[in-house]
Design a protein around this motif. Structure first.
Motif, short mmCIF file in Angstrom:
data_model
loop_
_atom_site.label_atom_id
_atom_site.label_comp_id
_atom_site.label_asym_id
_atom_site.label_seq_id
_atom_site.Cartn_x
_atom_site.Cartn_y
_atom_site.Cartn_z
N SER A 102 -1.44 -12.96 -41.34
CA SER A 102 -0.45 -12.19 -40.57
C SER A 102 0.96 -12.36 -41.11
CB SER A 102 -0.48 -12.63 -39.10
OG SER A 102 -1.75 -12.47 -38.53
N SER A 103 1.15 -13.24 -42.08
CA SER A 103 2.48 -13.57 -42.57
C SER A 103 3.05 -12.47 -43.45
CB SER A 103 2.44 -14.88 -43.36
OG SER A 103 1.74 -14.68 -44.60
N THR A 104 4.36 -12.47 -43.61
CA THR A 104 5.02 -11.47 -44.45
C THR A 104 4.51 -11.52 -45.89
OG1 THR A 104 7.02 -11.53 -43.09
CG2 THR A 104 7.25 -10.68 -45.33
N ALA A 105 4.29 -12.73 -46.40
CA ALA A 105 3.84 -12.87 -47.79
C ALA A 105 2.51 -12.16 -48.01
CB ALA A 105 3.70 -14.35 -48.16
N PHE A 106 1.54 -12.36 -47.12
CA PHE A 106 0.25 -11.71 -47.29
C PHE A 106 0.34 -10.22 -46.96
CE2 PHE A 106 -3.97 -10.32 -45.99
CZ PHE A 106 -4.74 -10.75 -47.06
N GLN A 107 1.09 -9.88 -45.92
CA GLN A 107 1.22 -8.48 -45.53
C GLN A 107 1.81 -7.64 -46.66
OE1 GLN A 107 0.77 -6.84 -41.99
NE2 GLN A 107 -0.84 -8.31 -42.44
N GLU A 108 2.79 -8.17 -47.36
CA GLU A 108 3.40 -7.40 -48.45
C GLU A 108 2.54 -7.42 -49.71
OE1 GLU A 108 7.45 -8.74 -48.89
OE2 GLU A 108 8.09 -7.57 -47.13
N ASP A 109 1.58 -8.35 -49.78
CA ASP A 109 0.66 -8.39 -50.92
C ASP A 109 -0.49 -7.41 -50.76
OD1 ASP A 109 0.01 -9.75 -53.43
OD2 ASP A 109 -1.70 -10.61 -52.37
N LEU A 110 -0.77 -7.01 -49.52
CA LEU A 110 -1.93 -6.16 -49.23
C LEU A 110 -1.98 -4.85 -50.01
CD1 LEU A 110 -2.26 -6.57 -45.35
CD2 LEU A 110 -4.14 -6.87 -46.98
N PRO A 111 -0.91 -4.05 -50.03
CA PRO A 111 -1.03 -2.74 -50.69
C PRO A 111 -1.44 -2.84 -52.15
CG PRO A 111 0.93 -2.81 -49.32
CD PRO A 111 0.41 -4.22 -49.38
N GLY A 112 -0.87 -3.77 -52.87
CA GLY A 112 -1.17 -3.88 -54.29
C GLY A 112 -2.51 -4.50 -54.58
N GLN A 113 -3.06 -5.26 -53.65
CA GLN A 113 -4.32 -5.95 -53.89
C GLN A 113 -5.53 -5.26 -53.27
OE1 GLN A 113 -4.59 -8.56 -55.97
NE2 GLN A 113 -2.42 -8.16 -56.33
N MET A 114 -5.35 -4.65 -52.09
CA MET A 114 -6.49 -4.03 -51.41
C MET A 114 -6.23 -2.59 -51.00
SD MET A 114 -8.28 -7.09 -49.20
CE MET A 114 -6.86 -7.93 -48.53
N TYR A 115 -5.09 -2.05 -51.42
CA TYR A 115 -4.76 -0.65 -51.19
C TYR A 115 -4.89 -0.23 -49.73
CZ TYR A 115 -3.32 0.88 -55.71
OH TYR A 115 -2.58 1.07 -56.84
N VAL A 116 -4.38 -1.08 -48.86
CA VAL A 116 -4.32 -0.77 -47.45
C VAL A 116 -2.90 -1.02 -46.95
CG1 VAL A 116 -6.74 -1.18 -46.90
CG2 VAL A 116 -5.16 -3.12 -46.97
N TYR A 117 -2.60 -0.46 -45.80
CA TYR A 117 -1.30 -0.63 -45.19
C TYR A 117 -1.25 -1.92 -44.38
CZ TYR A 117 0.58 4.03 -46.16
OH TYR A 117 1.08 5.15 -46.78
N PRO A 118 -0.18 -2.69 -44.48
CA PRO A 118 -0.01 -3.83 -43.58
C PRO A 118 0.22 -3.33 -42.15
CG PRO A 118 2.01 -3.45 -44.83
CD PRO A 118 0.97 -2.51 -45.39
N VAL A 119 -0.19 -4.13 -41.17
CA VAL A 119 0.08 -3.73 -39.78
C VAL A 119 1.52 -4.06 -39.38
CG1 VAL A 119 -2.31 -3.88 -39.00
CG2 VAL A 119 -0.83 -5.90 -38.86
N ASP A 120 2.16 -4.92 -40.14
CA ASP A 120 3.56 -5.25 -39.87
C ASP A 120 4.44 -4.11 -40.38
OD1 ASP A 120 6.12 -6.23 -39.65
OD2 ASP A 120 5.71 -8.14 -40.67
N PRO A 121 5.10 -3.38 -39.50
CA PRO A 121 5.89 -2.23 -39.95
C PRO A 121 7.10 -2.62 -40.79
CG PRO A 121 6.31 -2.67 -37.63
CD PRO A 121 5.18 -3.58 -38.04
N ASP A 122 7.50 -3.89 -40.76
CA ASP A 122 8.64 -4.34 -41.55
C ASP A 122 8.26 -4.82 -42.95
OD1 ASP A 122 10.41 -3.82 -39.44
OD2 ASP A 122 10.01 -5.77 -38.53
N ALA A 123 6.96 -4.89 -43.23
CA ALA A 123 6.53 -5.32 -44.57
C ALA A 123 6.88 -4.25 -45.59
CB ALA A 123 5.03 -5.60 -44.57
#
Length: 353
Positions: free
Chosen positions: A291-312
């Motif tokens: 749920s952290s910012t670090a993982f949330q911002e890594d999501l698009p480039g690694q798994m091509y999905v949107y983070p649920v955190d709108p501020d990521a």
């Protein structure tokens, strides 16, 4: 929603279990941890397409003192099946990759121990399921994708709607995934229920079957084997609205694929602590990390999905090539829970026979 090609947007289904050790602790360390009544290893049970940047994971391990091991039973559907089958002897401590089409099956089976991280955004908090048992991590729209270069070369218009896919000019061009084994496949089945209703969706699938739709077990097979961009012979594939960002040119100005945004269902993926976990404290820390910012911002480039955190922060090319659908098809979660197995059975009879 998931590593593209090697990342997901959804995922291979399989009955076999693949255990991938991301890093390993020594037997001496494990013995010391056991003697202390705690463990420095936390086991993540996930789908085959889970991915995270090594430096992001290493930072978490360094800060927490934990070593993360991964067990991947298959795609989202296979993952939930294994969680239910092994609930009395869980495969690990924490799960990531249960989505909103399969979640009720695992919740009803009592697979999870309630835990919700502190500080979730209002958007994420509104998506929590099971009285805190499942924490939302990412979301994405499951949609049919088209190889626009292929259509241009064959002087054929790119289809835009679900109805278009059943037209004769698109015969033998579409590959989808099986809803019994694939979470994107189930999401697409649910989209057709939302589009055509209880009285019409089976007829729609019968028309797709008559038009030569191909069915494979998982996303990886569909996208990386059968899709024409990967050397296959199907220029229409079930994937995600974010997939065209993966096929963008090196200079980021064009892409060779497009998502059909009138064919979509919004999928949300969750993480949760497994009941009976050997390391529940480590599992909670891992859910916090997801749920952290670090993982949330890594999501698009690694798994091509949107983070649920709108501020990521999102990659720049996503604004141009990876839009969410403005009006994805919707089905009440209670209806999915009540009818999912019935729909899969009817789909199998109609499409597979």
């Amino acid at each position: 929603m998931r590593m593209h090609s090697t990342t997901r947007l959804a995922a291979v289904a399989g009955a076999a279990t693949l255990a991938l050790t991301l890093t390993a602790c020594s037997s001496d360390d494990a013995s010391d941890a056991a003697s202390d009544g705690a463990s420095d290893t936390v086991t993540l049970v996930t789908h085959d397409s889970f991915n995270v940047s090594p430096e992001v994971l290493e930072a978490f391990e360094a800060e927490s003192g934990l070593t993360v091991e991964q067990v991947a039973p298959g795609d989202g559907g296979a993952l939930v099946n294994q969680l239910v089958l092994t609930k009395d002897a869980p495969l690990g401590d924490v799960v990531f990759g249960v989505d909103n089409t399969f979640a009720s099956r695992a919740l009803d089976a009592g697979v999870f121990e309630p835990y919700t991280p502190e500080g979730l955004s209002d958007d994420a908090a509104g998506l929590v399921l099971g009285d805190g048992a499942l924490t939302p991590i990412d979301m994405g729209d499951v949609c049919v994708n088209a190889d626009t270069d292929w259509f241009a070369k064959h002087d054929l218009a790119v289809p835009t709607t679900l109805e278009d896919l059943a037209k004769p000019e698109y015969a033998d061009l579409l590959v989808v995934t099986n809803p019994a084994t694939s979470s994107p496949g189930l999401a697409f089945l649910v989209a057709t229920v939302g589009a055509f209703g209880e009285d019409g969706w089976e007829d729609y699938w019968a028309s797709l079957a008559d038009n030569g739709v191909k069915v494979v077990d998982g996303w990886e097979d569909a996208y990386s084997v059968d899709f024409t961009t990967s050397g296959g012979d199907r220029p229409l594939v079930l994937s995600y609205s974010s997939s065209p960002a993966f096929t963008a040119s090196d200079d980021g100005t064009t892409t060779s694929t497009t998502a059909l945004l009138d064919t979509c269902f919004r999928q949300v993926e969750y993480a949760g602590v497994l009941a009976g976990a050997e390391n529940p404290e480590g599992a909670q820390q891992l859910v916090d990390f997801l749920s952290s910012t670090a993982f949330q911002e890594d999501l698009p480039g690694q798994m091509y999905v949107y983070p649920v955190d709108p501020d990521a922060a999102l990659p720049a090319e996503w604004e141009k090539f990876a839009p969410l659908a403005p009006a994805p098809f919707e089905v009440d979660p209670a209806d999915i829970s009540a009818h999912r197995d019935e729909w899969i059975t009817a789909w199998t009879a109609t499409v597979v026979g």
